[in-house]
Write an enzyme that holds these catalytic residues in place. Structure first.
Site, PDB file in Angstrom:
ATOM      1  N   GLU A 150       1.338  10.962 -25.401  1.00  0.00           N
ATOM      2  CA  GLU A 150       0.274  11.492 -24.546  1.00  0.00           C
ATOM      3  C   GLU A 150      -0.338  12.760 -25.132  1.00  0.00           C
ATOM      4  O   GLU A 150      -1.561  12.941 -25.108  1.00  0.00           O
ATOM      5  CB  GLU A 150       0.816  11.764 -23.139  1.00  0.00           C
ATOM      6  CG  GLU A 150       1.255  10.524 -22.378  1.00  0.00           C
ATOM      7  CD  GLU A 150       0.098   9.665 -21.899  1.00  0.00           C
ATOM      8  OE1 GLU A 150      -1.068  10.002 -22.191  1.00  0.00           O
ATOM      9  OE2 GLU A 150       0.353   8.653 -21.234  1.00  0.00           O
ATOM     10  N   ASP A 296      -0.067  -2.222 -25.923  1.00  0.00           N
ATOM     11  CA  ASP A 296      -1.512  -2.387 -26.091  1.00  0.00           C
ATOM     12  C   ASP A 296      -2.120  -1.671 -27.289  1.00  0.00           C
ATOM     13  O   ASP A 296      -2.663  -2.301 -28.208  1.00  0.00           O
ATOM     14  CB  ASP A 296      -2.232  -1.976 -24.801  1.00  0.00           C
ATOM     15  CG  ASP A 296      -1.803  -0.597 -24.285  1.00  0.00           C
ATOM     16  OD1 ASP A 296      -0.800  -0.066 -24.756  1.00  0.00           O
ATOM     17  OD2 ASP A 296      -2.497  -0.045 -23.404  1.00  0.00           O
ATOM     18  N   GLU A 391      -2.792  -2.333 -11.058  1.00  0.00           N
ATOM     19  CA  GLU A 391      -1.981  -2.153 -12.249  1.00  0.00           C
ATOM     20  C   GLU A 391      -1.331  -3.455 -12.692  1.00  0.00           C
ATOM     21  O   GLU A 391      -1.139  -3.687 -13.882  1.00  0.00           O
ATOM     22  CB  GLU A 391      -0.903  -1.089 -12.002  1.00  0.00           C
ATOM     23  CG  GLU A 391      -1.422   0.334 -11.959  1.00  0.00           C
ATOM     24  CD  GLU A 391      -1.779   0.881 -13.333  1.00  0.00           C
ATOM     25  OE1 GLU A 391      -1.011   1.702 -13.873  1.00  0.00           O
ATOM     26  OE2 GLU A 391      -2.839   0.492 -13.873  1.00  0.00           O
ATOM     27  N   GLU A 410     -10.125   0.801 -19.398  1.00  0.00           N
ATOM     28  CA  GLU A 410     -10.102  -0.309 -20.365  1.00  0.00           C
ATOM     29  C   GLU A 410     -11.194  -1.348 -20.121  1.00  0.00           C
ATOM     30  O   GLU A 410     -11.835  -1.840 -21.073  1.00  0.00           O
ATOM     31  CB  GLU A 410      -8.718  -0.973 -20.360  1.00  0.00           C
ATOM     32  CG  GLU A 410      -7.637  -0.187 -21.080  1.00  0.00           C
ATOM     33  CD  GLU A 410      -7.149   1.025 -20.307  1.00  0.00           C
ATOM     34  OE1 GLU A 410      -6.495   1.904 -20.914  1.00  0.00           O
ATOM     35  OE2 GLU A 410      -7.412   1.113 -19.081  1.00  0.00           O
TER      36      GLU A 410
END
Length: 575
Positions: A150, A296, A391, A410
């Site tokens: 992150e 991902d 989610e 996304e």
């Protein structure tokens, strides 16, 4: 059922639109009907008549201004804004709250993450002022334990992008004056140096998932020893650019060695990787493989590091991993890529998650336009069912299994990339529909709030930084055909997984001898993304494999669209 179809020439605005609320309920629920009908009219607006991109561009900018100004007023210098109670949020003193503390580090996260968005909006004064605020207030000497992944994508990426803009290497009209003395680059180097204790310390070669910014590696039974595949595989772009800018190969070197170590633990049977792995033993903690959470951006960065640095090995790695996973995760007689066991290849469950909506964007970036169109239609149909993306959605049971929507970008990113590739204004209209849904359900007194449950639209008092750095950025660019990034003379560029703008510069493309030997590749497919790359895109160039239609054309046949809608349980007529 068929889930593939050539583009249909029928203009979408000639199709009938049905009311979303049945007349049956008029006498029973008048208030609901009025509210629902109004929202239905709002959602139909982008599909009526000529499309007014300027209107939605200005609306997007106003939503950004609402959220950003309130962050600066009520939250700065804390990391995030609580948009309902109009207060700031920093590190939680309870160190067990990794949901918060993995992301927040007491380093003005939302401001740093938003820097290049201010430049993309074209406001040089606001960009200059924001850079000055970062230089004055951001200090990484904090007793904060953060997730390396992150901190890398949100903070390091934000600093590098803003530095390159400030130096005039991209968006030259936003270049700062000679008074700018590489302060953002020095901050980036300081942060990266504080992340380095995560690397080259385990027997497996896998990095620690977290470090303390002041004290380095963290020890103790509390700290988990597992890391996700994306966490290891989504470092190289930012670390590599930092190495190039600082002329110090250390950063790229540790990121490449970590990636190599991860690659060595893929299944010898299927060639797949799981979603989380023990950094000390190399044992897979979660053997689920696919394109969703935990994996991902691993695929995204294999592709984008090739585009940025030009190493043939990165392209081979991407082609091998991506082709293999596409083939093994496609669920027969459905339009979805599922989750499978990495060792057996058998279907592991019947849900997909919202992070997987990045996949259409990656597919179209490699030239696989038709599969991108179909996959995008699946995620769009789920969005339309809830006016948000849960989610986790169970496609077999046709229901939301984890209904939180934290304003993820996304689907917006994939919509933008499909529009840039095809020129089909259908995707601009889709973006306008998504924007109106956000405004309807997520807007809060001081910003935009996470949806606690997509079914009842209850709000949660949190606005993650990626809403400003990604979600609104892709919407704004979607509605701006004449943006400097879209002009023929624009600097070649790409966006990181956090949506940070990076130019593709000649000095970033170099040999890799200094990083040592790399592993031999297996599972070399004869047909895969490498074939598409010849017709692909890097940065702002249009995909040569696409015919840019320049008008609104439905990308799928009526029957294919109906099949997809039925597959996710979406009822009613959609555009």
């Amino acid at each position: 059922m068929s889930y593939s179809s050539p583009p249909s020439p029928a203009p979408i605005y000639n199709q009938p639109i049905r009311a979303m609320i049945a007349i049956l309920f008029i006498s029973l629920l008048p208030a609901l009907l009025i509210s629902g009908s109004q929202h239905n009219l709002n959602r139909q607006a982008p599909w009526k008549g000529p499309f007014n991109a300027s209107h939605y561009r200005h609306l997007t900018k106003s939503l950004f201004t609402h959220a950003y100004d309130n962050y600066m007023t009520h939250a700065f210098p804390l990391d995030e804004l609580d948009p309902i109670h109009c207060t700031g949020r920093g590190v939680d003193p309870d160190r067990t709250n990794i949901n918060i503390n993995d992301v927040l580090g007491n380093y003005s996260l939302t401001l740093v993450d938003s820097l290049d968005m201010l430049a993309i909006l074209g406001n040089r004064t606001a960009f200059h002022n924001a850079v000055a605020m970062v230089v004055k207030h951001v200090d990484f000497d904090q007793d904060s334990t953060v997730q390396v992944f992150e901190a890398n994508i949100r903070v390091l990426g934000g600093l590098l992008s803003a530095h390159l803009i400030a130096k005039g290497r991209i968006l030259p009209h936003m270049k700062l004056s000679e008074d700018y003395d590489d302060e953002l680059l020095w901050l980036a180097r300081d942060l990266a140096a504080r992340l380095l204790p995560a690397f080259d310390v385990t027997a497996t070669g896998l990095p620690l998932p977290r470090v303390n910014l002041r004290h380095g590696a963290v020890n103790g039974s509390f700290w988990r020893n597992d890391t996700c595949t994306a966490g290891v595989g989504t470092l190289l772009l930012e670390f590599g650019v930092l190495s190039a800018l600082s002329q110090d190969p250390t950063y790229e070197g540790v990121a490449r060695r970590a990636l190599q170590a991860l690659w060595n633990y893929r299944s010898t049977t299927t060639g797949l990787l799981g979603s989380s792995i023990d950094i000390n033993t190399g044992r897979w903690v979660n053997t689920m493989s696919g394109f969703g959470a935990g994996i991902d951006s691993f695929f995204e960065y294999l592709f984008k590091t090739y585009i940025m640095f030009g190493h043939a090995h990165d392209l081979q790695l991407f082609s091998t991993a991506f082709s293999n996973t596409l083939q093994r995760t496609r669920v027969k007689n459905t339009p979805v890529y599922g989750n499978v066991d990495m060792s057996s290849g058998q279907l592991a469950n019947t849900w997909i998650d919202s992070l997987q909506a990045f996949l259409p964007g990656l597919l179209v970036s490699t030239g696989n336009v038709q599969d991108a169109i179909v996959d995008h239609a699946v995620h769009l149909a789920i969005w339309r069912r809830f006016q948000a993306l849960p989610e986790r959605f169970n496609w077999r049971l046709k229901r939301s299994e984890f209904g939180v929507y934290p304003l993820r970008p996304e689907l917006f990113e994939s919509t933008y990339l499909l529009y840039r590739a095809t020129g089909n204004r259908y995707y601009q209209r889709v973006g306008a529909e998504l924007l109106l849904d956000l405004q309807e359900h997520a807007q809060a007194p001081c910003g935009f709030a996470t949806l606690h449950d997509v079914k009842d639209k209850t709000q949660e008092d949190r606005m993650e930084s990626f809403f400003l750095s990604e979600t609104l950025k892709y919407l704004y660019l979607l509605f701006d055909d004449d943006h400097p990034l879209h002009l023929a003379n624009a600097t070649e560029h790409l966006f990181t997984t956090e949506g940070h703008l990076l130019p593709i510069l000649p000095e970033f493309r170099h040999g890799m001898d200094e990083f040592g030997e790399l592993p031999d590749l297996k599972y070399r497919p004869s047909d895969g993304p490498v074939q598409h790359l010849l017709a692909g895109t890097s940065g702002n160039r249009t995909l040569l494999a696409c015919k840019r239609v320049g008008e609104t054309v439905r990308p799928l046949s009526d029957q294919t669209q109906r099949n997809i809608n039925e597959f996710v349980g979406l009822r009613g007529s959609y555009y």
